[in-house]
Design a protein around this motif. Structure first.
Motif, PDB file in Angstrom:
ATOM      1  N   VAL A  93      13.190 -31.414 -49.595  1.00 35.79           N
ATOM      2  CA  VAL A  93      13.414 -30.781 -48.298  1.00 35.79           C
ATOM      3  C   VAL A  93      14.369 -29.604 -48.463  1.00 35.79           C
ATOM      4  O   VAL A  93      15.437 -29.742 -49.063  1.00 35.79           O
ATOM      5  N   LEU A  94      13.986 -28.456 -47.927  1.00 34.68           N
ATOM      6  CA  LEU A  94      14.873 -27.299 -47.835  1.00 34.68           C
ATOM      7  C   LEU A  94      15.327 -27.196 -46.381  1.00 34.68           C
ATOM      8  O   LEU A  94      14.503 -27.071 -45.461  1.00 34.68           O
ATOM      9  N   GLU A  95      16.629 -27.248 -46.167  1.00 28.14           N
ATOM     10  CA  GLU A  95      17.189 -27.335 -44.817  1.00 28.14           C
ATOM     11  C   GLU A  95      17.312 -25.952 -44.172  1.00 28.14           C
ATOM     12  O   GLU A  95      17.461 -24.932 -44.850  1.00 28.14           O
ATOM     13  N   THR A  96      17.289 -25.941 -42.842  1.00 30.04           N
ATOM     14  CA  THR A  96      17.440 -24.690 -42.112  1.00 30.04           C
ATOM     15  C   THR A  96      18.851 -24.131 -42.311  1.00 30.04           C
ATOM     16  O   THR A  96      19.822 -24.874 -42.436  1.00 30.04           O
ATOM     17  N   GLY A  97      18.939 -22.805 -42.319  1.00 34.21           N
ATOM     18  CA  GLY A  97      20.219 -22.133 -42.444  1.00 34.21           C
ATOM     19  C   GLY A  97      20.790 -22.101 -43.840  1.00 34.21           C
ATOM     20  O   GLY A  97      21.863 -21.523 -44.052  1.00 34.21           O
ATOM     21  N   THR A 124       3.629 -18.847 -44.166  1.00 33.14           N
ATOM     22  CA  THR A 124       5.083 -18.883 -44.346  1.00 33.14           C
ATOM     23  C   THR A 124       5.777 -18.186 -43.184  1.00 33.14           C
ATOM     24  O   THR A 124       6.735 -18.707 -42.601  1.00 33.14           O
ATOM     25  N   GLY A 125       5.293 -17.002 -42.830  1.00 37.58           N
ATOM     26  CA  GLY A 125       5.887 -16.266 -41.725  1.00 37.58           C
ATOM     27  C   GLY A 125       5.784 -17.010 -40.409  1.00 37.58           C
ATOM     28  O   GLY A 125       6.703 -16.985 -39.598  1.00 37.58           O
ATOM     29  N   ARG A 126       4.667 -17.697 -40.197  1.00 39.19           N
ATOM     30  CA  ARG A 126       4.461 -18.392 -38.924  1.00 39.19           C
ATOM     31  C   ARG A 126       5.300 -19.655 -38.811  1.00 39.19           C
ATOM     32  O   ARG A 126       5.402 -20.240 -37.737  1.00 39.19           O
ATOM     33  N   LEU A 127       5.895 -20.070 -39.927  1.00 40.29           N
ATOM     34  CA  LEU A 127       6.844 -21.183 -39.898  1.00 40.29           C
ATOM     35  C   LEU A 127       8.285 -20.698 -39.776  1.00 40.29           C
ATOM     36  O   LEU A 127       9.217 -21.511 -39.797  1.00 40.29           O
ATOM     37  N   ASP A 128       8.474 -19.386 -39.669  1.00 38.54           N
ATOM     38  CA  ASP A 128       9.818 -18.809 -39.594  1.00 38.54           C
ATOM     39  C   ASP A 128      10.632 -19.141 -40.843  1.00 38.54           C
ATOM     40  O   ASP A 128      11.816 -19.464 -40.763  1.00 38.54           O
ATOM     41  N   VAL A 129       9.971 -19.061 -41.983  1.00 39.41           N
ATOM     42  CA  VAL A 129      10.659 -19.235 -43.268  1.00 39.41           C
ATOM     43  C   VAL A 129      10.898 -17.849 -43.847  1.00 39.41           C
ATOM     44  O   VAL A 129       9.957 -17.135 -44.183  1.00 39.41           O
ATOM     45  N   PHE A 130      12.156 -17.472 -43.936  1.00 39.33           N
ATOM     46  CA  PHE A 130      12.526 -16.147 -44.448  1.00 39.33           C
ATOM     47  C   PHE A 130      12.467 -16.198 -45.973  1.00 39.33           C
ATOM     48  O   PHE A 130      13.251 -16.907 -46.612  1.00 39.33           O
ATOM     49  N   THR A 131      11.516 -15.487 -46.554  1.00 36.10           N
ATOM     50  CA  THR A 131      11.262 -15.557 -47.990  1.00 36.10           C
ATOM     51  C   THR A 131      11.167 -14.158 -48.572  1.00 36.10           C
ATOM     52  O   THR A 131      10.444 -13.310 -48.034  1.00 36.10           O
ATOM     53  N   ARG A 132      11.891 -13.936 -49.673  1.00 34.47           N
ATOM     54  CA  ARG A 132      11.854 -12.643 -50.357  1.00 34.47           C
ATOM     55  C   ARG A 132      11.824 -12.885 -51.865  1.00 34.47           C
ATOM     56  O   ARG A 132      12.292 -13.911 -52.349  1.00 34.47           O
ATOM     57  N   GLN A 159      14.397 -20.857 -41.219  1.00 36.23           N
ATOM     58  CA  GLN A 159      15.169 -20.467 -40.053  1.00 36.23           C
ATOM     59  C   GLN A 159      15.086 -21.470 -38.901  1.00 36.23           C
ATOM     60  O   GLN A 159      16.061 -21.686 -38.187  1.00 36.23           O
ATOM     61  N   THR A 160      13.932 -22.092 -38.711  1.00 39.30           N
ATOM     62  CA  THR A 160      13.726 -22.970 -37.560  1.00 39.30           C
ATOM     63  C   THR A 160      13.389 -24.392 -37.955  1.00 39.30           C
ATOM     64  O   THR A 160      13.997 -25.346 -37.449  1.00 39.30           O
ATOM     65  N   PHE A 161      12.423 -24.568 -38.833  1.00 32.99           N
ATOM     66  CA  PHE A 161      11.993 -25.899 -39.242  1.00 32.99           C
ATOM     67  C   PHE A 161      12.452 -26.190 -40.663  1.00 32.99           C
ATOM     68  O   PHE A 161      12.277 -25.336 -41.550  1.00 32.99           O
ATOM     69  N   PRO A 162      13.022 -27.377 -40.942  1.00 27.93           N
ATOM     70  CA  PRO A 162      13.203 -27.763 -42.342  1.00 27.93           C
ATOM     71  C   PRO A 162      11.825 -27.955 -42.971  1.00 27.93           C
ATOM     72  O   PRO A 162      10.888 -28.422 -42.310  1.00 27.93           O
ATOM     73  N   ILE A 163      11.689 -27.557 -44.222  1.00 30.95           N
ATOM     74  CA  ILE A 163      10.380 -27.609 -44.864  1.00 30.95           C
ATOM     75  C   ILE A 163      10.424 -28.456 -46.127  1.00 30.95           C
ATOM     76  O   ILE A 163      11.474 -28.598 -46.759  1.00 30.95           O
ATOM     77  N   ARG A 229      13.765 -26.450 -31.611  1.00 31.14           N
ATOM     78  CA  ARG A 229      14.796 -26.676 -32.619  1.00 31.14           C
ATOM     79  C   ARG A 229      14.977 -28.178 -32.839  1.00 31.14           C
ATOM     80  O   ARG A 229      14.576 -28.997 -32.025  1.00 31.14           O
ATOM     81  N   HIS A 230      15.582 -28.519 -33.975  1.00 35.48           N
ATOM     82  CA  HIS A 230      15.894 -29.914 -34.305  1.00 35.48           C
ATOM     83  C   HIS A 230      14.625 -30.767 -34.356  1.00 35.48           C
ATOM     84  O   HIS A 230      14.563 -31.864 -33.814  1.00 35.48           O
ATOM     85  N   THR A 231      13.616 -30.238 -35.018  1.00 40.03           N
ATOM     86  CA  THR A 231      12.347 -30.941 -35.166  1.00 40.03           C
ATOM     87  C   THR A 231      12.331 -31.715 -36.485  1.00 40.03           C
ATOM     88  O   THR A 231      13.278 -31.679 -37.274  1.00 40.03           O
ATOM     89  N   GLY A 232      11.205 -32.380 -36.736  1.00 36.76           N
ATOM     90  CA  GLY A 232      10.979 -32.967 -38.043  1.00 36.76           C
ATOM     91  C   GLY A 232      10.649 -31.898 -39.064  1.00 36.76           C
ATOM     92  O   GLY A 232      10.579 -30.702 -38.746  1.00 36.76           O
ATOM     93  N   VAL A 233      10.438 -32.335 -40.292  1.00 34.73           N
ATOM     94  CA  VAL A 233      10.118 -31.403 -41.363  1.00 34.73           C
ATOM     95  C   VAL A 233       8.662 -30.967 -41.268  1.00 34.73           C
ATOM     96  O   VAL A 233       7.838 -31.606 -40.611  1.00 34.73           O
ATOM     97  N   VAL A 234       8.357 -29.854 -41.944  1.00 31.56           N
ATOM     98  CA  VAL A 234       6.979 -29.399 -42.127  1.00 31.56           C
ATOM     99  C   VAL A 234       6.728 -29.279 -43.622  1.00 31.56           C
ATOM    100  O   VAL A 234       7.426 -28.541 -44.326  1.00 31.56           O
TER     101      VAL A 234
END
Length: 374
Positions: A93-97, A124-132, A159-163, A229-234
């Motif tokens: 799991v990669l946590e938000t923030g 990835t973008g639609r999950l709000d995961v900031f990736t570079r 940013q929003t969902f833990p993945i 916010r504060h959802t389960g993982v994806v």
């Protein structure tokens, strides 16, 4: 034709042609050792105008985002900044923030005339995961200079969902180009007159072709979704696994056809225009333009040849917009310009177009969440 003859043929085409390299040229680069894969390629990894990048076996949790110094190594910064390491072999799991750096399974040994750029994949973008993507000695994210030899790393910040990710997960993609491939506005107008790039009656072409946001509601009033916010993982590798209502709130508008963006909230909206990327071109959306408002739109900007192409089953494909307002609330009105598409020439038509023979999740799309939701 032998492998050596094929390689020579591709190299000659590079010398003659300016543009984005198609799938068949990317496959030749792999065969020639210009793209080095630590493991055999995954199914569908080579896309019409890009290559999916795969996470390696370890993630480093770091204190902050960074770039290497000129001539510096990313691994040296990791040795200095890493708080701990996480094995991805069985998934993690990669946590938000939090900021994570993951060495990728792909490394590069680019020829002197080939450069590259990276971008998050659509899902990835639609999950709000900031990736570079980061490269040794390169002082910019997502940019790989001509002739680069070395490893690649993914910076990941949900940013929003833990993945949940694992070794082999694909969050980013990379494009290869020979020279400046973007069409000028004059050429873009000619292409639009020939191919009808957007469905708008009067296309706004100035530094790219404009897209506007659709807040009309189309009868039922649904215009988008706001992430909870504060959802389960994806799990990024699971398709159709998560109920929409557990992660998203639908957004309905009434007669005013406007939406107030709350600061630091994440929204999924759609363009008013259907978009067409002909087989001769690839497209990219400008992710943020401060001249139209303090918000970011479309983290994942690559659109492959064949997106929205009628012959590839994509007639009427709209662009899904990943929107986040910064600092202040911002009012969006129906039909407001929200970004621009840049079209780049292909060196040659890809062997397979988007939506043809590939797992293309977003061909012919309207307002659509990522493939993970049902």
């Amino acid at each position: 034709m032998t492998k050596a003859e094929k390689s020579t043929s591709v190299n000659k085409r590079r010398e003659r042609a300016i543009g984005i390299l198609p799938s068949q040229a990317i496959s030749h680069m792999i065969a020639d050792g210009e793209i080095v894969l630590a493991e055999p390629p995954a199914e569908g990894q080579v896309q019409p105008a890009s290559l999916d990048l795969r996470l390696g076996a370890v993630a480093y949790r770091v204190r902050a985002s960074f770039l290497p110094r000129p001539g510096g190594k990313v691994q040296g910064k990791l040795d200095e900044l890493a708080l701990h390491t996480i094995s991805l072999s069985q998934g993690a799991v990669l946590e938000t923030g939090c900021v994570y750096i993951v060495p990728l399974l792909e490394t590069l040994a680019l020829p002197a005339d080939i450069e590259a750029s990276a971008n998050p994949k659509s899902s990835t973008g639609r999950l709000d995961v900031f990736t570079r993507v980061i490269a040794d000695g390169v002082g910019a994210f997502d940019q790989i200079p001509r002739g680069y030899h070395g490893p690649l790393y993914a910076e990941i910040c949900p940013q929003t969902f833990p993945i949940v990710v694992r070794k082999g997960s694909r969050l980013s993609q990379i494009r290869f180009r020979n020279g400046p491939a973007a069409d000028s506005d004059e050429v873009l107008r000619e292409l639009h007159a020939k191919e009808r790039l957007v469905s708008a009656q009067d296309a706004d072409i100035a530094g790219g072709i404009a897209l506007t946001v659709d807040l009309s509601g189309h009868g039922d009033g649904l215009v988008g979704f706001r992430a909870r916010r504060h959802t389960g993982v994806v799990d990024v590798d699971r398709v159709g696994a998560y109920p929409i209502e557990d992660y998203w709130d639908p957004i309905h508008v009434k007669d005013k056809h406007r939406l107030i963006l709350d600061p630091d909230q994440f929204y999924i909206l759609a363009s008013k225009e259907a978009v067409h990327v002909p087989p001769t071109h690839a497209a990219e959306m400008v992710p943020f333009n401060p001249l139209v408002g303090e918000f970011r739109v479309h983290y994942a900007g690559f659109m492959d040849p064949g997106f929205g192409h009628a012959a590839a089953g994509g007639n009427g494909s709209r662009v899904v917009l990943e929107v986040r307002s910064h600092k202040v609330p911002f009012i969006l009105e129906d039909g407001q310009i929200i970004g621009r598409l840049i079209y780049e020439r292909m060196i040659e038509t890809p062997a397979t177009l988007y939506g043809q023979g590939l797992k293309s999740n977003y061909q012919g799309q309207g307002l659509k969440l990522s493939k993970h939701f049902k």
